[in-house]
Design a protein around this motif. Structure first.
Motif, PDB file in Angstrom:
ATOM      1  N   THR A  43       0.825  -1.204   0.009  1.00  0.00           N
ATOM      2  CA  THR A  43      -0.038  -0.017   0.053  1.00  0.00           C
ATOM      3  C   THR A  43       0.929   1.439  -0.125  1.00  0.00           C
ATOM      4  OG1 THR A  43      -0.051  -0.136   2.343  1.00  0.00           O
ATOM      5  CG2 THR A  43      -1.916  -0.858   1.130  1.00  0.00           C
ATOM      6  N   SER A  46       0.967   3.241  -3.308  1.00  0.00           N
ATOM      7  CA  SER A  46      -0.333   4.032  -3.495  1.00  0.00           C
ATOM      8  C   SER A  46      -0.091   5.618  -3.381  1.00  0.00           C
ATOM      9  CB  SER A  46      -1.474   3.807  -2.844  1.00  0.00           C
ATOM     10  OG  SER A  46      -1.398   4.100  -1.341  1.00  0.00           O
ATOM     11  N   ASP A  61      -5.776   4.909 -14.017  1.00  0.00           N
ATOM     12  CA  ASP A  61      -6.017   5.656 -12.548  1.00  0.00           C
ATOM     13  C   ASP A  61      -4.568   6.030 -12.182  1.00  0.00           C
ATOM     14  OD1 ASP A  61      -8.939   4.557 -12.782  1.00  0.00           O
ATOM     15  OD2 ASP A  61      -8.454   2.796 -11.606  1.00  0.00           O
ATOM     16  N   ARG A  67      -0.054   0.823  -8.687  1.00  0.00           N
ATOM     17  CA  ARG A  67      -0.411  -0.445  -7.957  1.00  0.00           C
ATOM     18  C   ARG A  67       0.720  -1.230  -8.612  1.00  0.00           C
ATOM     19  NH1 ARG A  67      -5.734   1.043 -10.139  1.00  0.00           N
ATOM     20  NH2 ARG A  67      -5.233   0.049 -12.211  1.00  0.00           N
ATOM     21  N   ARG A 441      -9.504  -8.500  -0.976  1.00  0.00           N
ATOM     22  CA  ARG A 441      -9.875  -7.796  -2.069  1.00  0.00           C
ATOM     23  C   ARG A 441      -8.718  -7.486  -3.077  1.00  0.00           C
ATOM     24  NH1 ARG A 441     -11.125  -5.548  -6.539  1.00  0.00           N
ATOM     25  NH2 ARG A 441     -13.009  -4.524  -6.888  1.00  0.00           N
ATOM     26  N   PRO A 442      -8.262  -8.393  -3.927  1.00  0.00           N
ATOM     27  CA  PRO A 442      -6.950  -7.742  -4.877  1.00  0.00           C
ATOM     28  C   PRO A 442      -7.663  -6.782  -5.659  1.00  0.00           C
ATOM     29  CG  PRO A 442      -7.414 -10.513  -4.495  1.00  0.00           C
ATOM     30  CD  PRO A 442      -8.416  -9.720  -3.810  1.00  0.00           C
ATOM     31  N   ARG A 443      -6.482  -6.078  -6.066  1.00  0.00           N
ATOM     32  CA  ARG A 443      -6.644  -5.327  -7.265  1.00  0.00           C
ATOM     33  C   ARG A 443      -6.529  -5.589  -8.609  1.00  0.00           C
ATOM     34  NH1 ARG A 443      -6.567   0.166  -5.777  1.00  0.00           N
ATOM     35  NH2 ARG A 443      -7.518   0.465  -7.804  1.00  0.00           N
ATOM     36  N   GLN A 444      -6.896  -5.058  -9.520  1.00  0.00           N
ATOM     37  CA  GLN A 444      -6.339  -5.488 -10.919  1.00  0.00           C
ATOM     38  C   GLN A 444      -5.880  -4.508 -11.802  1.00  0.00           C
ATOM     39  OE1 GLN A 444      -9.816  -6.535 -13.073  1.00  0.00           O
ATOM     40  NE2 GLN A 444     -10.499  -4.364 -13.491  1.00  0.00           N
ATOM     41  N   TYR A 446      -6.510  -3.067 -15.161  1.00  0.00           N
ATOM     42  CA  TYR A 446      -7.748  -3.064 -16.304  1.00  0.00           C
ATOM     43  C   TYR A 446      -6.711  -2.725 -17.714  1.00  0.00           C
ATOM     44  CZ  TYR A 446     -11.733  -2.499 -19.213  1.00  0.00           C
ATOM     45  OH  TYR A 446     -12.595  -2.341 -20.339  1.00  0.00           O
TER      46      TYR A 446
END
Length: 486
Positions: A43, A46, A61, A67, A441-444, A446
């Motif tokens: 984290t 971020s 994003d 990320r 809750r893994p991120r992705q 996109y």
């Protein structure tokens, strides 16, 4: 010539800080991240935010922070754990500080399970109570037995095992946080312990039921006067003998050692699934079903079955060189060698090789062992395999032992998942008691289409039916009677 004093030399030395500095070359911003136990929090990245570059997709994003992309979790730690440690470079495995070789030699499966779940080897009184509770929670509700009996005789035993545990949650509503409240296992340790002994006790019974379905035999009730593995073999094999029948103690001991070797292995695929699903606070029966489903896959729990099929295909010692050449040419797959973590020999494979002799003494020498030894010796002398750190793992030998004991190939994963249940429960308990549980809750990242507007079906470009962009025609058996036109 002036000589610097000791104090001035000391003051000029910069003491290393236990941190890492990351510089974002897009913006020039730098951040200092603390290193704890040779790890850094993902984290922290971020904080590295930047404006969109010219022509960059807004779906990246970028202004919201960097990320970390790590497909298949190659170098991402999802938890802090006190349970199992693996040194893959040295081929070392320990549970709660105890080397696996010592546990395999001196412990029992139920004692090792207690160690994994509660953190210490049990005292005599604790061990007696632990064993009594588990062996008296082996019976399965009659309604659940009837459901299991409805499974087809040719169902994969793992399908039966998974289905039974998924259904088992319906038979324990008092253990369901969705019904009783999120904190039931934090506020009621007795309730948590009850589910632990229930699950461990019933795992062998469900496994035996899956086996009996396969051979079209009635279920055999469990016996609490036998050891954990004795009871499993008894429920699988008892036919018309008197109730005094007991499995061969050497086979029960061999299976007990194998269960110790399979009890836990850190964050493997199925244990990670147990932790991931458990983070939602669903009941432990559903968690075990999910973890077992992950283990069911041929890249995980089905590996020892694949080894037997490979050795059978090789057929004889004389065919080993030809097979290894085919592996090098990418024409064949080599199963039972190498490991995601170990870069040297799997320590469990050393122990398991000794167990093989114990089983062969009772059941006879498995003919494929000669092929296995020849394949192992040839591979370990070949730079192609040694340079790639391809050494025999636990799956390479365990399948030979199970085959020698007469277990069908499709039952091998069940013999893997039953002992691994203790590892699942240890990680589930640790997660709930850590005070740090958050839903996973893994991120992705996109990389799909950018925003586009809906087009009515009449205005869409017609495309041919291919497997690349949609559903292809599915072959169905339809009776000619139904094709008659009126």
């Amino acid at each position: 010539m002036a000589i610097a004093s000791a104090s001035s030399v000391t003051s000029s030395v910069v003491k290393p800080r236990n941190t890492i500095t990351v510089v974002d070359n897009r913006t020039g911003k730098s951040i200092e991240i603390e290193i704890t136990n040779n790890s850094i929090p993902a984290t922290a990245f971020s904080q590295l935010k930047a404006p969109y570059a010219d022509g960059e997709r807004t779906e990246n994003d970028t202004p919201y922070g960097l990320r970390i992309l790590d497909p298949s979790f190659i170098n991402t730690a999802m938890i802090q754990s006190e349970i199992t440690y693996i040194d893959g470079n040295k081929g070392f495995l320990m549970h709660r500080g105890y080397p696996i070789e010592q546990l395999a030699e001196k412990s029992s499966y139920l004692e090792t399970a207690y160690l994994l779940i509660y953190g210490e080897l049990p005292s005599k009184s604790q061990s007696d109570l632990w064993t009594w509770e588990i062996m008296h929670h082996t019976f399965v509700a009659d309604d659940l037995q009837q459901m299991i009996r409805q499974m087809r005789y040719d169902s994969h035993p793992m399908s039966v095992f998974i289905s039974a545990f998924a259904a088992m949650s319906a038979f324990a509503p008092e253990a369901n946080p969705s019904l009783q409240g999120n904190d039931i296992y934090i506020n009621n340790k007795g309730l948590m312990n009850k589910q632990i002994v229930r699950i461990l006790g019933k795992a062998t019974t469900v496994a035996a039921m899956a086996y009996r379905i396969r051979i079209n035999r009635p279920f055999t009730p469990p016996r609490s006067d036998l050891s954990y593995t004795e009871n499993l073999l008894y429920m699988m094999d008892h036919m018309a003998e008197p109730n005094s029948y007991r499995p061969d103690p050497r086979l029960a001991k061999a299976l007990d050692i194998l269960f110790i070797l399979h009890a836990d292995h850190e964050m493997n695929c199925s244990t990670a699934a147990m932790v991931h699903v458990g983070s939602s606070l669903v009941d432990p029966y559903s968690c075990v079903a999910a973890a077992s489903a992950a283990l069911y896959g041929p890249l995980h729990g089905g590996a020892n079955e694949a080894v037997i099929r490979m050795l059978t295909k090789i057929g004889s010692v004389e065919n080993v060189p030809v097979f290894l050449d085919a592996v090098k040419q990418k024409k064949e797959l080599l199963f039972g060698f190498g490991h995601r973590v170990y870069r040297e020999t799997d320590p469990r494979s050393k122990v398991i090789r000794e167990v093989a002799d114990m089983v062969f003494e009772v059941c006879g020498r498995e003919p494929l062992i000669e092929v296995a030894i020849a394949l192992k010796d040839a591979a370990l002398k070949d730079e192609y395999f040694t340079s790639r750190k391809l050494f025999p793992n636990v799956d390479y030998w365990s399948g030979l032992i199970y085959k020698a004991m007469g277990f069908p190939l499709d039952f091998f994963p069940v013999l893997f998942v039953v002992p691994r249940v203790s590892g699942y429960l240890a990680h589930w308990k640790q997660q709930l008691e850590s005070g740090k549980n958050k839903i996973s809750r893994p991120r992705q990242v996109y990389v799909g289409k950018s925003r586009r507007d809906y087009i009515p079906v009449e205005a869409r470009v017609e495309r041919t039916i291919t497997g690349q962009n949609g559903l292809t025609e599915i072959p169905h058996y339809i009776s000619k009677r139904r094709l008659t036109k009126i």
